[in-house]
Motif scaffolding. Structure first.
Motif, short mmCIF file in Angstrom:
data_model
loop_
_atom_site.label_atom_id
_atom_site.label_comp_id
_atom_site.label_asym_id
_atom_site.label_seq_id
_atom_site.Cartn_x
_atom_site.Cartn_y
_atom_site.Cartn_z
N SER A 16 0.83 -1.21 0.00
CA SER A 16 0.00 0.00 0.00
C SER A 16 0.86 1.26 0.00
CB SER A 16 -0.90 0.04 1.24
OG SER A 16 -1.61 -1.14 1.37
N GLU A 35 10.15 3.38 6.32
CA GLU A 35 9.89 1.94 6.47
C GLU A 35 10.81 1.40 7.54
OE1 GLU A 35 7.86 -0.74 5.41
OE2 GLU A 35 9.20 -1.73 6.84
N GLN A 106 4.61 -12.02 -2.39
CA GLN A 106 4.45 -10.62 -1.99
C GLN A 106 5.79 -9.90 -1.87
OE1 GLN A 106 1.58 -9.90 1.11
NE2 GLN A 106 2.56 -8.00 1.76
N MET A 300 -4.32 -8.05 -0.22
CA MET A 300 -3.33 -7.09 -0.73
C MET A 300 -3.85 -6.37 -1.97
SD MET A 300 0.41 -7.93 -2.30
CE MET A 300 -0.25 -8.59 -3.82
C1 FAD Z 1 -1.08 -15.73 5.78
C2 FAD Z 1 -1.50 -14.61 4.88
C3 FAD Z 1 -1.73 -14.87 3.54
C4 FAD Z 1 -2.15 -13.86 2.70
N1 FAD Z 1 -2.38 -14.15 1.39
C5 FAD Z 1 -2.81 -13.17 0.56
C6 FAD Z 1 -3.04 -13.44 -0.82
O1 FAD Z 1 -2.87 -14.55 -1.32
N2 FAD Z 1 -3.47 -12.42 -1.61
C7 FAD Z 1 -3.66 -11.16 -1.12
O2 FAD Z 1 -4.06 -10.28 -1.88
N3 FAD Z 1 -3.42 -10.88 0.18
C8 FAD Z 1 -3.01 -11.83 1.03
N4 FAD Z 1 -2.74 -11.54 2.33
C9 FAD Z 1 -2.91 -10.15 2.81
C10 FAD Z 1 -1.70 -9.26 2.48
O3 FAD Z 1 -0.53 -9.81 3.00
C11 FAD Z 1 -1.95 -7.87 3.09
O4 FAD Z 1 -3.22 -7.41 2.63
C12 FAD Z 1 -0.89 -6.83 2.68
O5 FAD Z 1 0.38 -7.16 3.19
C13 FAD Z 1 -1.27 -5.45 3.21
O6 FAD Z 1 -0.36 -4.51 2.70
P1 FAD Z 1 -0.09 -3.15 3.49
O7 FAD Z 1 0.97 -2.44 2.71
O8 FAD Z 1 -1.36 -2.45 3.73
O9 FAD Z 1 0.46 -3.60 4.92
P2 FAD Z 1 1.79 -4.42 5.25
O10 FAD Z 1 2.13 -5.38 4.18
O11 FAD Z 1 1.61 -4.94 6.62
O12 FAD Z 1 2.91 -3.30 5.23
C14 FAD Z 1 3.06 -2.39 6.27
C15 FAD Z 1 4.49 -1.89 6.27
O13 FAD Z 1 4.61 -0.88 7.27
C16 FAD Z 1 5.82 -1.08 7.97
N5 FAD Z 1 5.64 -0.48 9.31
C17 FAD Z 1 4.80 -0.87 10.29
N6 FAD Z 1 4.91 -0.06 11.36
C18 FAD Z 1 5.84 0.88 11.04
C19 FAD Z 1 6.38 1.99 11.73
N7 FAD Z 1 5.99 2.30 12.99
N8 FAD Z 1 7.32 2.76 11.11
C20 FAD Z 1 7.73 2.45 9.84
N9 FAD Z 1 7.23 1.39 9.14
C21 FAD Z 1 6.31 0.63 9.73
C22 FAD Z 1 6.00 -2.60 8.00
O14 FAD Z 1 7.33 -2.96 8.22
C23 FAD Z 1 5.48 -2.99 6.63
O15 FAD Z 1 6.50 -3.02 5.67
C24 FAD Z 1 -2.32 -12.54 3.21
C25 FAD Z 1 -2.07 -12.27 4.55
C26 FAD Z 1 -1.66 -13.30 5.39
C27 FAD Z 1 -1.40 -12.99 6.83
#
Ligand code: FAD
Length: 505
Positions: A16, A35, A106, A300
């Protein structure tokens, strides 16, 4: 107040955060991403859904995503997908240049998205952990810890919390996370096998649970396991290889000779969402706004679609081409979409995780009798692929208003070629369009043969397309300059600027 370091500070460089940073930077904003990780995140998502593939294509990125997927495994396209653990969704019948789900870890998706963000001009600082922020009328002051334990203070005009399900930005902004904790758990394993596993995708269920297995890299197979006997195990209880093997034997009748695992995770079905995506100068995006069971691999993907919606709006607001009200439309458009997703995931879980004999019979009936019906198949695949999303339609709408735009031929060029280097795109039927236009805005105008407009646009004389590839407005007869200007102004909230914002920007 100190000087401004960036128009937009993004916390989190996951899918995201990287996407929103790329889109905002592309739109003209100065963007800094903080990050906390210096290494990779766990692989988690394994597929990219068709609507996200279309959006990546509209940025000229599909070549690199397909190449990365091909490097990962040769048969990287899944033309038949699944819903609630049931087979038979005909992705190959989707109306798109990408009628498949693309298998990609991912981790690789994140690498590619972050590299794109940097190409667009965003600065990504790794090893920096956000701790708090303060808002004031002109901007946001962000405090963070750098890798050496030192404190860092940055000033931005807007802050984006893309810091995942446990978002600290959300907490500090005082935005509630409404819903419930996990009621069940499941296990995901990227397992090393003693032999290469040839099957493409394999799924099986019985009274002991459900397993999805597919090759995930050289000699690695991803197993998603919902074991009836282990569903009440708390999320923080470590997963052992004995547990994995026992569950596989109970459901599949064999354990596949697993020798080790690259990644094991026990995850839950916590179901929570924020009531608002935007709070003054702070916006939340992706899993910072909701968490749900990762049903059918869509989590995701909807996060990335959120980021495409928010990103261009931040770019426009940052450079003064749109007022701040435009950011509120991100909430107005995406919140209902996500509420639908949450409801859909809850429905899928009800169907998916009932392993009683009645539950298994319902699944059999659904899979054998309902899913093959073309209309049912179309509804279900549109829900997952992201094709069902439609945005605001004004008074007296054209049938295409608010709908998604896919790749189409414009004669000398293609929509994606134009979209990759443009903001709004105005396509007019060359045969009926006036020679000149007098419209103010970030619009690229293309005159194309009318025969090139297809689908719901086939009767359109003109169509104005937003930067995120949704139709702002289409017209059946050639529109006047004023009508185009009005559609552009409505889409960018121009003309709704308040006195206070004129002063503060
Ligand atoms: C087991 C499992 C299987 C999945 N399979 C699928 C799938 O097949 N298909 C699919 O579409 N989705 C899947 N998902 C969901 C997908 O992984 C998430 O929707 C996606 O990672 C969300 O992206 P994001 O960028 O919003 O959050 P995140 O990926 O959690 O990224 C957040 C980022 O913020 C950083 N961060 C956090 N706190 C701080 C801070 N205080 N300061 C600086 N950086 C920080 C973290 O290090 C991380 O890099 C799955 C999830 C799980 C748990």
């Amino acid at each position: 107040m100190g000087s401004i370091d960036a128009d937009v500070i993004v916390i989190g460089g996951g899918p995201s955060g990287a996407t929103v940073a790329a889109e905002a930077a592309r739109g003209g904003a100065r963007v800094i991403v903080l990050e906390k990780r210096t290494g990779d995140s766990p692989s988690r998502a394994g597929v990219i859904q068709p609507r996200v593939l279309e959006l990546l294509d509209a940025r000229g990125l599909m070549g690199r995503f397909r190449q990365a997927a091909r490097d990962w495994r040769p048969d990287f396209e899944i033309p038949r997908y699944f819903y609630a653990g049931l087979t038979g969704l005909r992705y190959d019948q989707l109306d798109t240049a990408h009628p498949y789900a693309l298998i990609l870890p991912q981790t690789t998706t994140e690498h590619l998205l972050r590299a794109w963000a940097v190409e667009c001009g965003a600065e990504v600082r790794r090893g920096v952990t956000y701790s708090e922020h303060l808002q004031d009328p002109e901007g946001v002051t962000v405090r963070a810890l750098d890798g050496d334990g030192g404190t860092l203070e940055l000033r931005g005009r807007y802050l984006v919390g893309a810091d995942g399900a446990r978002s600290l930005v959300r907490l500090r902004a005082g935005i509630p996370f409404e819903g419930r904790d996990s009621e069940m758990t499941a296990v995901s394993v990227d397992a090393d096998l003693s032999f290469p596993w040839k099957a493409s995708v394999h799924m099986h269920r019985n009274e002991n649970g459900w397993v999805l297995a597919y090759p995930f890299g050289e000699r690695t197979t991803r197993f998603i396991i919902v074991a009836e006997a282990r569903r009440n195990v708390p999320r923080d209880e470590p997963v052992t290889m004995d547990e994995v093997n026992e569950s596989l034997r109970a459901i599949l009748g064999e354990d596949f000779g697993i020798t080790g695992a690259k990644w094991i995770s026990r995850y839950g079905d916590a179901h929570r969402m924020v009531p608002r995506f935007v709070e003054d100068r702070v916006a939340l995006v992706g899993e910072a706004t909701r968490v749900h069971y990762p049903a059918s691999g869509i989590g995701m993907n909807y996060c990335i679609q959120d980021a495409f919606n928010l990103g261009w709006k931040l770019g426009f607001v940052a450079v003064g081409d749109a007022p701040r009200e435009l950011l509120q439309t991100y909430h107005d458009e995406r919140h209902p979409v996500l509420q639908d997703v949450m409801n859909d995931v809850a429905t899928q879980c009800k169907l998916h995780f009932d392993f009683t004999s009645a539950g298994l019979e319902l699944k059999r009936f659904f899979e054998a009798e309902l899913v093959p019906i073309p209309e049912v198949n179309a509804i279900l695949r549109d829900r997952l692929s992201g094709f069902r999303t439609t945005y605001h339609r004004g008074a007296d709408p054209h049938v295409a208003d608010g709908t998604r735009v896919r790749q189409f031929d414009l004669g000398e060029t293609t929509y994606n070629d134009v979209a990759a280097r443009s903001d709004f795109v105005l396509v007019e039927q060359a045969e009926v369009a006036p020679r000149d236009r007098a419209v103010n805005g970030r619009i690229t105008r293309i005159l194309a043969p009318g025969s090139r407009l297809t689908g719901s646009l086939s009767e359109a004389a003109a169509v104005l397309i937003r930067p995120d590839a949704y139709v702002a407005r289409a017209w059946s007869v050639p529109p006047s300059d004023d009508e185009i200007q009005k559609a552009y102004d409505v889409s960018t909230c121009r003309g709704v600027r308040t006195e206070a914002q004129q002063v503060t920007g």
